[in-house]
Scaffold this active site. Structure first.
Site, short mmCIF file in Angstrom:
data_model
loop_
_atom_site.label_atom_id
_atom_site.label_comp_id
_atom_site.label_asym_id
_atom_site.label_seq_id
_atom_site.Cartn_x
_atom_site.Cartn_y
_atom_site.Cartn_z
N SER A 157 0.85 -1.21 0.00
CA SER A 157 0.00 0.00 0.00
C SER A 157 0.88 1.25 0.00
O SER A 157 1.97 1.24 0.59
CB SER A 157 -0.89 0.03 1.24
N TYR A 163 -1.84 -0.55 10.10
CA TYR A 163 -1.89 -0.89 8.67
C TYR A 163 -0.56 -0.49 8.00
O TYR A 163 0.03 -1.27 7.26
CB TYR A 163 -3.07 -0.16 8.02
N1 LIG Z 1 -8.81 -1.06 -1.75
C1 LIG Z 1 -7.82 -0.23 -1.50
O1 LIG Z 1 -7.97 1.00 -1.48
C2 LIG Z 1 -6.42 -0.74 -1.27
C3 LIG Z 1 -5.36 0.15 -1.33
C4 LIG Z 1 -4.06 -0.29 -1.11
C5 LIG Z 1 -3.84 -1.63 -0.86
N2 LIG Z 1 -4.89 -2.50 -0.80
C6 LIG Z 1 -4.58 -3.90 -0.52
O2 LIG Z 1 -5.09 -4.70 -1.55
C7 LIG Z 1 -5.44 -5.98 -1.05
C8 LIG Z 1 -6.87 -6.33 -1.45
O3 LIG Z 1 -7.72 -5.32 -0.99
P1 LIG Z 1 -9.23 -5.16 -1.51
O4 LIG Z 1 -9.55 -3.72 -1.38
O5 LIG Z 1 -9.42 -5.86 -2.80
O6 LIG Z 1 -10.00 -5.92 -0.33
P2 LIG Z 1 -11.48 -6.56 -0.29
O7 LIG Z 1 -12.37 -5.89 -1.27
O8 LIG Z 1 -11.83 -6.53 1.16
O9 LIG Z 1 -11.24 -8.07 -0.74
C9 LIG Z 1 -10.41 -8.86 0.05
C10 LIG Z 1 -10.26 -10.23 -0.55
O10 LIG Z 1 -9.38 -10.95 0.29
C11 LIG Z 1 -10.07 -12.04 0.88
N3 LIG Z 1 -9.71 -12.13 2.28
C12 LIG Z 1 -10.00 -11.28 3.28
N4 LIG Z 1 -9.52 -11.74 4.43
C13 LIG Z 1 -8.92 -12.91 4.14
C14 LIG Z 1 -8.25 -13.89 4.91
N5 LIG Z 1 -8.10 -13.76 6.22
N6 LIG Z 1 -7.77 -14.97 4.26
C15 LIG Z 1 -7.91 -15.14 2.93
N7 LIG Z 1 -8.56 -14.26 2.16
C16 LIG Z 1 -9.05 -13.17 2.76
C17 LIG Z 1 -11.54 -11.78 0.68
O11 LIG Z 1 -12.21 -13.04 0.56
P3 LIG Z 1 -13.28 -13.58 1.63
O12 LIG Z 1 -14.47 -12.68 1.53
O13 LIG Z 1 -13.54 -14.97 1.23
O14 LIG Z 1 -12.61 -13.47 2.96
C18 LIG Z 1 -11.54 -11.01 -0.63
O15 LIG Z 1 -11.50 -11.86 -1.72
C19 LIG Z 1 -5.20 -5.92 0.46
O16 LIG Z 1 -3.93 -6.45 0.75
C20 LIG Z 1 -5.22 -4.43 0.75
O17 LIG Z 1 -4.50 -4.09 1.90
C21 LIG Z 1 -6.17 -2.09 -1.00
#
Ligand SMILES: NC(=O)c1ccc[n+]([C@@H]2O[C@H](COP(=O)([O-])OP(=O)(O)OC[C@H]3O[C@@H](n4cnc5c(N)ncnc54)[C@H](OP(=O)(O)O)[C@@H]3O)[C@@H](O)[C@H]2O)c1
Length: 246
Positions: free
Chosen positions: A141, A155
């Site tokens: 991130s 975080y």
């Molecule tokens: N969105 C942003 O603004 C942003 C910005 C910077 C970095 N990121 C990073 O990008 C990554 C993905 O974020 P996202 O925004 O796509 O999140 P999201 O919409 O919450 O999706 C998270 C995904 O990860 C899975 N997941 C959650 N907890 C888990 C666990 N304990 N074990 C295995 N799978 C798990 C969820 O599946 P289930 O529902 O089956 O648990 C879902 O498929 C993360 O590492 C986040 O920190 C996001």
């Protein structure tokens, strides 16, 4: 021509959001893809079905990233299914927010397990099945470099950890021509951080580009790093943040 034809990949946390976009994009480039999820089997299956419908190869594996034995087993299952793992994408992560004074120790431990320990575990196990020339990509991130609001210390700590882990790994694996990189998105429109959410106004004020990223944009960068043209990029933390850190 498909840039990842003959390659196999595992993407953690890919039942929705950024992980799902990455899985679909790697499959579109020709890779066989295993995805993991923790609590959304139907949505994980929908991602797999979509890939298969488009002529690709995919499987879904339940593995809570907080459970290191489950993470190790998921990587083993993917390797058994496809015979090898060329590409590991560590995407599963949680947005751990709260002020330090009363941040629960259990929540801290959980954030470390999902955002950091699972990356160590998946990398260690994937390397046992990864041919020379493989790719390790982590979704970190921009908050490892800039945390411009309160409540993000935990975080930022976890995302800083994977950024520095990336550098050490790159040194360790260069002789095997395995590249290791860390993608650092700014705000991406997902369920974890919706572009229409209460926090969006604060976010938009911090961006040079006055919009959230689409998950597909993060997937495109991942596909590039996974592909044959990115063989000289390693140890890098690459921002894709709409100018958040500028
Ligand atoms: N969105 C942003 O603004 C942003 C910005 C910077 C970095 N990121 C990073 O990008 C990554 C993905 O974020 P996202 O925004 O796509 O999140 P999201 O919409 O919450 O999706 C998270 C995904 O990860 C899975 N997941 C959650 N907890 C888990 C666990 N304990 N074990 C295995 N799978 C798990 C969820 O599946 P289930 O529902 O089956 O648990 C879902 O498929 C993360 O590492 C986040 O920190 C996001």
């Amino acid at each position: 021509m498909a840039t990842l034809a003959g390659k196999s990949a595992i993407v953690t946390g890919a039942s929705r959001g950024i992980g799902a976009a990455i899985a679909k994009r790697l499959a579109k480039e020709g890779a066989a893809v295993a995805i993991t999820y923790s609590s959304s089997p139907d949505r994980a299956q929908a991602v797999v079905d979509g890939i298969v419908k488009d002529g690709g190869k995919a499987i879904a594996i339940k593995a809570d990233a907080a459970d290191q034995a489950a993470v190790r087993e998921a990587v083993q299952k993917a390797a058994k299914e496809f015979g090898k793992i060329d590409i590991l994408v560590n995407n599963a992560g949680v947005l751990a927010l709260g002020t330090i004074a009363d941040y629960p120790a259990d929540d801290f431990e959980r954030a470390l397990s999902i955002n950091v320990k699972s990356v160590f575990t998946a990398v260690q196990e994937a390397l046992r099945h990864m041919p020379d020339g493989g790719r390790i990509i982590t979704i970190g991130s921009v908050n490892s470099e800039r945390m411009p609001f309160q409540g993000g210390s935990i975080y930022a700590l976890t995302k800083g950890a994977v950024a520095s882990f990336t550098k050490g790994l790159a040194r360790d694996l260069g002789e095997r021509k395995i590249t290791v990189n860390n993608i650092q998105p700014g705000p991406v429109d997902t369920e974890a951080n919706p572009a229409s959410g209460a926090f969006a106004e604060v976010m938009l004020g911090l961006l040079a580009m006055k919009r959230y990223a689409h998950a597909d944009e993060i997937a495109a960068m991942t596909a590039y790093l996974a592909g044959p043209e990115a063989g000289y990029i390693t140890g890098a933390s690459l921002l894709i943040d709409g100018g958040f850190a500028a």
